[in-house]
Motif scaffolding. Structure first.
Motif, PDB file in Angstrom:
ATOM      1  N   LEU A  10       0.829  -1.214   0.000  1.00 23.15           N
ATOM      2  CA  LEU A  10       0.000   0.000   0.000  1.00 23.15           C
ATOM      3  C   LEU A  10       0.864   1.265   0.000  1.00 23.15           C
ATOM      4  O   LEU A  10       0.364   2.372   0.179  1.00 23.15           O
ATOM      5  CB  LEU A  10      -0.934   0.012   1.217  1.00 23.15           C
ATOM      6  N   GLN A  12       2.999   2.231   2.164  1.00 27.64           N
ATOM      7  CA  GLN A  12       2.946   2.917   3.458  1.00 27.64           C
ATOM      8  C   GLN A  12       4.339   3.253   4.003  1.00 27.64           C
ATOM      9  O   GLN A  12       5.101   2.373   4.407  1.00 27.64           O
ATOM     10  CB  GLN A  12       2.176   2.067   4.476  1.00 27.64           C
ATOM     11  N   PHE A  14       5.336   6.040   6.742  1.00 29.76           N
ATOM     12  CA  PHE A  14       4.729   7.060   7.593  1.00 29.76           C
ATOM     13  C   PHE A  14       5.732   8.157   7.920  1.00 29.76           C
ATOM     14  O   PHE A  14       6.874   7.885   8.305  1.00 29.76           O
ATOM     15  CB  PHE A  14       4.168   6.409   8.864  1.00 29.76           C
ATOM     16  N   LEU A  15       5.293   9.381   7.765  1.00 30.67           N
ATOM     17  CA  LEU A  15       6.152  10.534   8.023  1.00 30.67           C
ATOM     18  C   LEU A  15       6.320  10.714   9.530  1.00 30.67           C
ATOM     19  O   LEU A  15       5.338  10.762  10.272  1.00 30.67           O
ATOM     20  CB  LEU A  15       5.503  11.777   7.391  1.00 30.67           C
ATOM     21  N   GLY A  40      -4.912   9.167   1.534  1.00 29.26           N
ATOM     22  CA  GLY A  40      -3.945   8.321   2.248  1.00 29.26           C
ATOM     23  C   GLY A  40      -3.443   8.932   3.537  1.00 29.26           C
ATOM     24  O   GLY A  40      -2.237   9.121   3.707  1.00 29.26           O
ATOM     25  N   PRO A  41      -4.321   9.248   4.477  1.00 29.96           N
ATOM     26  CA  PRO A  41      -3.877   9.901   5.728  1.00 29.96           C
ATOM     27  C   PRO A  41      -3.060   8.999   6.651  1.00 29.96           C
ATOM     28  O   PRO A  41      -2.343   9.514   7.519  1.00 29.96           O
ATOM     29  CB  PRO A  41      -5.193  10.306   6.400  1.00 29.96           C
ATOM     30  N   GLY A  42      -3.156   7.686   6.471  1.00 30.36           N
ATOM     31  CA  GLY A  42      -2.395   6.782   7.353  1.00 30.36           C
ATOM     32  C   GLY A  42      -2.775   7.018   8.802  1.00 30.36           C
ATOM     33  O   GLY A  42      -3.939   6.876   9.185  1.00 30.36           O
ATOM     34  N   GLU A  60      -8.949   6.709   2.738  1.00 26.97           N
ATOM     35  CA  GLU A  60      -7.860   5.791   3.068  1.00 26.97           C
ATOM     36  C   GLU A  60      -8.320   4.369   2.704  1.00 26.97           C
ATOM     37  O   GLU A  60      -9.441   3.978   3.004  1.00 26.97           O
ATOM     38  CB  GLU A  60      -7.548   5.946   4.571  1.00 26.97           C
ATOM     39  N   ASP A  84     -10.739   3.075  -2.051  1.00 28.51           N
ATOM     40  CA  ASP A  84      -9.573   3.230  -2.921  1.00 28.51           C
ATOM     41  C   ASP A  84      -9.782   4.518  -3.724  1.00 28.51           C
ATOM     42  O   ASP A  84     -10.756   4.618  -4.479  1.00 28.51           O
ATOM     43  CB  ASP A  84      -9.525   1.998  -3.846  1.00 28.51           C
ATOM     44  N   PHE A  85      -8.892   5.471  -3.580  1.00 28.95           N
ATOM     45  CA  PHE A  85      -9.086   6.750  -4.264  1.00 28.95           C
ATOM     46  C   PHE A  85      -9.254   6.577  -5.773  1.00 28.95           C
ATOM     47  O   PHE A  85     -10.010   7.294  -6.414  1.00 28.95           O
ATOM     48  CB  PHE A  85      -7.908   7.708  -3.989  1.00 28.95           C
ATOM     49  N   ASN A 104       0.418  12.786   1.580  1.00 27.11           N
ATOM     50  CA  ASN A 104       1.698  12.131   1.286  1.00 27.11           C
ATOM     51  C   ASN A 104       1.276  10.911   0.493  1.00 27.11           C
ATOM     52  O   ASN A 104       0.859   9.915   1.067  1.00 27.11           O
ATOM     53  CB  ASN A 104       2.409  11.700   2.567  1.00 27.11           C
ATOM     54  N   ILE A 109       1.110   4.700  -6.902  1.00 32.02           N
ATOM     55  CA  ILE A 109      -0.016   5.150  -7.729  1.00 32.02           C
ATOM     56  C   ILE A 109      -0.086   6.684  -7.829  1.00 32.02           C
ATOM     57  O   ILE A 109      -1.112   7.250  -8.187  1.00 32.02           O
ATOM     58  CB  ILE A 109      -1.374   4.609  -7.196  1.00 32.02           C
TER      59      ILE A 109
END
Ligand code: SAH
Length: 260
Positions: A10, A12, A14-15, A40-42, A60, A84-85, A104, A109
């Motif tokens: 996915l 992922q 993370f910041l 995708g805010p995670g 998300e 799924d966006f 982010n 994609i």
């Protein structure tokens, strides 16, 4: 606090650095739309800094992240979309509003996300987010650059694109293999092109399919008028045309009654 276990498929990463998150979100202060969609805010590192005067929606795909967000962002619970966006009905969601996009983005994609945004440009005046650096450069570079191509011309025709800053892999968990960069797209005032937009897309795509060839060779399948291709613009290569030149090229093709 239970954290989301990152899933590679996915995209992922993370910041961890909140100062970078603040810098990205600070871009939102300057615009006049009231709806913001975060893709995708995670675990919500950007979400928590989004100004309160904006109505925020989150989309998300990951179930674990959705559960995390529902616990930690209770005030946004009605605005959290589990989808799924790329498959999501964006038109219906937009419902004639003007919205800003932030995120982010999952790198696997990110170009597809941008093309979907561009397809909804009438209602999306602004996007700011993190891309893989390579893709960020392709979006922002101009003619003459090796990175300049289809996505540059199409994005720049409708948006002013701005490369804001580079981000090191170290500030993510887990760190991605590639560098990242934050860019900003602000829709141009005159974003309705003065040419047939479908033809514009076609001309740009066909031209760059063979980026070393002269335009007149790449556009053979359009059966261009023989007098038309006398024009010197057809002797150029696509990498030497900026988005305005591509509009002019499309206008010229349109002006002759060719099969398009
Ligand atoms: N914004 C967070 C997470 C970035 S990682 C941060 O900065 O820390 C990218 C996020 O996009 C992940 O949470 C991932 O689950 C989500 N994602 C991946 N594919 C998606 C899709 N097709 N639609 C919506 N979200 C997606």
């Amino acid at each position: 606090m239970i954290l989301v276990k990152p899933k590679k498929k996915l995209g992922q990463h993370f910041l961890k650095d909140e100062n970078i998150a603040k810098k990205i979100v600070s871009q939102l202060y300057f615009d006049d739309y009231s709806l913001v969609l975060e893709i995708g805010p995670g675990m919500g590192v950007l979400t928590k800094f989004i100004p309160k005067n904006k109505k925020i929606y989150l989309i998300e795909i990951d179930k674990d992240s959705i559960e995390f967000l529902k616990i930690h962002f209770k005030n946004l619970i009605k605005n959290i979309i589990h989808d799924d966006f790329l498959k999501f009905n964006l038109k219906k969601f937009i419902n004639q509003n003007q919205i800003g996009i932030i995120g982010n983005f999952p790198y696997n994609i990110s170009s597809q996300i941008l093309f979907k945004v561009i397809n909804h440009r009438n209602n999306i005046p602004f996007l700011c987010g993190m891309f893989q650096k390579e893709v960020a450069e392709r979006i922002c570079h101009n003619k003459g650059s090796k990175k300049y191509g289809i996505i540059s011309v199409i994005a720049q025709a409708f948006y002013e694109t701005e490369f804001l800053f580079e981000v090191s892999p170290k500030v993510f968990s887990p760190p991605p293999k590639v560098k990242s960069a934050v860019i900003k797209l602000s829709r141009r005032k005159n974003f309705k092109l003065k040419c047939n937009e479908d033809l514009f897309f076609k001309v740009v795509k066909l031209s760059f399919q063979q980026r070393r060839k002269k335009i007149k060779n790449s556009l053979k399948n359009l059966h261009l008028d023989i007098n038309l291709i006398e024009d010197t613009i057809f002797d150029l290569r696509p990498e030497n045309l900026n988005y305005k030149d591509f509009i002019e090229l499309t206008q010229k093709i349109e002006s002759k009654n060719v099969r398009i």
